[in-house]
Design an enzyme around this catalytic site. Structure first.
Site, PDB file in Angstrom:
ATOM      1  CE1 TYR A  26      -4.048  -2.092   0.513  1.00  0.00           C
ATOM      2  CE2 TYR A  26      -2.362  -3.528   1.436  1.00  0.00           C
ATOM      3  CZ  TYR A  26      -3.633  -3.346   0.918  1.00  0.00           C
ATOM      4  OH  TYR A  26      -4.484  -4.425   0.803  1.00  0.00           O
TER       5      TYR A  26
ATOM      6  N   GLY B 173     -10.150  -4.843   9.700  1.00  0.00           N
ATOM      7  CA  GLY B 173     -10.686  -6.166   9.443  1.00  0.00           C
ATOM      8  C   GLY B 173     -10.074  -7.176  10.394  1.00  0.00           C
TER       9      GLY B 173
ATOM     10  CE  LYS C 290      29.539  30.138  -6.245  1.00  0.00           C
ATOM     11  NZ  LYS C 290      29.986  30.338  -7.667  1.00  0.00           N
TER      12      LYS C 290
ATOM     13  CG  HIS D   9      36.203  36.722  11.952  1.00  0.00           C
ATOM     14  ND1 HIS D   9      36.769  36.350  13.147  1.00  0.00           N
ATOM     15  CD2 HIS D   9      37.076  37.609  11.406  1.00  0.00           C
ATOM     16  CE1 HIS D   9      37.909  36.998  13.324  1.00  0.00           C
ATOM     17  NE2 HIS D   9      38.114  37.760  12.290  1.00  0.00           N
TER      18      HIS D   9
ATOM     19  CG  ASN E 130      32.414  34.885  -7.537  1.00  0.00           C
ATOM     20  OD1 ASN E 130      31.867  35.850  -7.016  1.00  0.00           O
ATOM     21  ND2 ASN E 130      31.878  33.677  -7.519  1.00  0.00           N
TER      22      ASN E 130
ATOM     23  CB  SER F 292      40.640  42.942   7.926  1.00  0.00           C
ATOM     24  OG  SER F 292      41.008  42.016   8.914  1.00  0.00           O
TER      25      SER F 292
END
EC number: 2.7.7.23
Length: 454
Positions: free
Chosen positions: A100, A137, A348, A360, A383, A402
């Site tokens: 089922y 049943g 990425k 960070h 990019n 930085s």
């Protein structure tokens, strides 16, 4: 003798209050019917008949690429009628296993036990004993042998007291099943063709009827509304969490983890609360996963640490590497051995080399970064020019100050130093110091602006 699986999936699921066919509602990010199909493959099915009705276009869009025989049940006239629609695809010498589409937690081991319990050319039915069998049943026995199944609405007082119930799952010989289906009648309280009536026919014909039971009743529970769907989700998650713990993971709270895919864990893995695992995930030995982490289709190597609220998707984390808290590794990102990214760092399609770190507030995209590199706070690899993506290459032992922007395509040579606040648009040679910020000016006696009076 082939194993021919018939999956009943024609119902609309009105009580779900949804346009989505009932069997497409998900358990652990996978449709209920897909769970059943996967289990059918696990038990060695030679063919799968999917009996469908409502929402055919949505079913075929979701399941169409699989090896299924699509069988239309234009009218929903009962379970017996549903199975009968597949008769043309059933050979006489087939063993027919009936499942089922809204019973997603059935285990392959249970179905294997059912098939093993079936005698040659016999009928095997899966039953379960419930303290409250209302609505199901009942299994009718005489002298211990099964002689029939009586549905709730057709049962008398004595039969209603029976607590062994029919799950609907059964294995039958193809030739006899087709004959029995042709003899079904809708002369009953619901005016439907009950599949369960074939049990009495098997008894009448002297066919051996055997039974098997699942390890847990939850395996045969269905979902007719969203409350029951949520209950099945929790049952699935409890089972998945137990499996992880048996494989070597310590779960801070087994009730607060969601596993929505296939996960492999090594030894001595520690997983904190509210972790979500999706897709295919591999976790090595001695890995620590912090609270609120989301892992999607990723590989986490030995001794890695994923700190709280980080998202790792289609990425790799190397041995002794760490990410987070609040870090994000997007598809194609990789942390090499002992590399580190800290809070609010996003990567990425980029590789961060051995021992390199971005502590960070940085974006590293489409980049290859060597070993021993320091990426300062606020660094961005620029990019994208609005049409195309370009590569940034940072070689070993580079120091990036930085708030540096690296405008790709650009290569930074080994040992180079980029001063804080620089915008790098040209390649930098090995061991160079590059500073591009504007010269600092001092204006004495500068009057600070004041608010205008309204």
């Amino acid at each position: 003798m082939a194993l021919n699986v018939v999956i009943l999936a024609a119902g609309k699921g009105t009580r779900m209050r949804s346009d989505l066919p009932k069997v497409l509602h998900p358990i652990a990010h996978k449709s209920m019917v897909q769970h059943v199909i996967d289990t059918a493959y696990q038990v060695g099915s030679d063919a799968i008949q999917l009996v469908y009705g409502y929402g055919a276009d949505k079913l075929q869009a979701r399941l169409g690429e699989q090896q299924l025989n699509w069988v239309l049940q234009a009218e929903q006239l009962g379970t017996g009628h549903a199975v009968a629609q597949a008769s043309a695809n059933i050979a006489d010498d087939d063993t027919v296993l009936i499942l089922y589409g809204d019973v997603p937690l059935i285990q392959a081991s249970t179905l294997e036990a059912l098939l093993a319990a079936r005698e040659e050319n016999g009928l095997a039915i899966l039953t379960v004993n419930l303290p409250n069998p209302t609505g199901y049943g009942r299994i009718v026995r005489e002298g211990g042998s099964v002689v029939g199944i009586i549905e709730q609405k057709d049962a008398n007082t004595e039969q209603l007291a029976i607590n062994e119930i029919n799950t609907g799952i059964m294995a039958a010989p193809g030739k006899q099943l087709k004959a029995w289906l042709g003899q079904l009648s809708s002369d009953n309280a619901q005016g439907e063709y009950y599949l369960t009536d074939i049990v009495a026919m098997a008894h009448r014909d002297g066919v051996a009827i055997t039974t098997a039971q699942p390890e847990s009743a939850v395996e045969v529970e269905g979902a007719n509304n969203r409350v029951q769907l949520a209950q099945l989700e929790r049952a699935y998650q409890a089972r998945a969490a137990e499996k992880l713990m048996l494989e070597g993971a310590n779960l801070r709270d087994p009730a607060r983890i969601d596993i929505r895919g296939d996960v492999t864990v090594g030894m001595d893995v520690m997983i904190d609360v509210n972790v979500v695992i999706e897709g295919k995930v591999t976790i090595g030995n001695n890995v620590t996963i912090g609270a609120g982490v989301i892992l999607i289709d990723c590989d986490i190597s030995d001794n890695a640490v994923i700190k709280p609220y980080s998202i790792i998707e289609s990425a790799k984390v190397g041995v002794d590497a760490s990410a987070g808290p609040f870090a994000r590794l997007r598809p194609g990102a990789e942390l090499k051995e002992d590399a580190h990214i800290g809070n609010f760092v996003e990567m990425k399609k980029a590789v961060l080399g051995k021992g390199s770190k971005a502590g960070h507030l940085a974006y590293i995209g489409d980049a290859t970064i060597g070993s021993g590199v320091n990426i300062g706070a606020g660094t961005i690899t620029c990019n994208y020019d609005g049409a195309n993506k370009f590569q940034t290459i940072i070689e070993d032992n580079v120091f990036v100050g930085s708030d540096t922007q690296l405008v790709a395509p650009v290569t930074i040579g080994k040992g180079a130093t980029l001063g804080a606040g620089s915008t790098i648009t040209k390649d930098v040679a090995e061991n160079e110091l590059v500073i591009t910020r504007v010269k600092q000016r001092h204006l004495t006696g500068w009057p600070r602006p004041v608010k205008l009076k309204k």
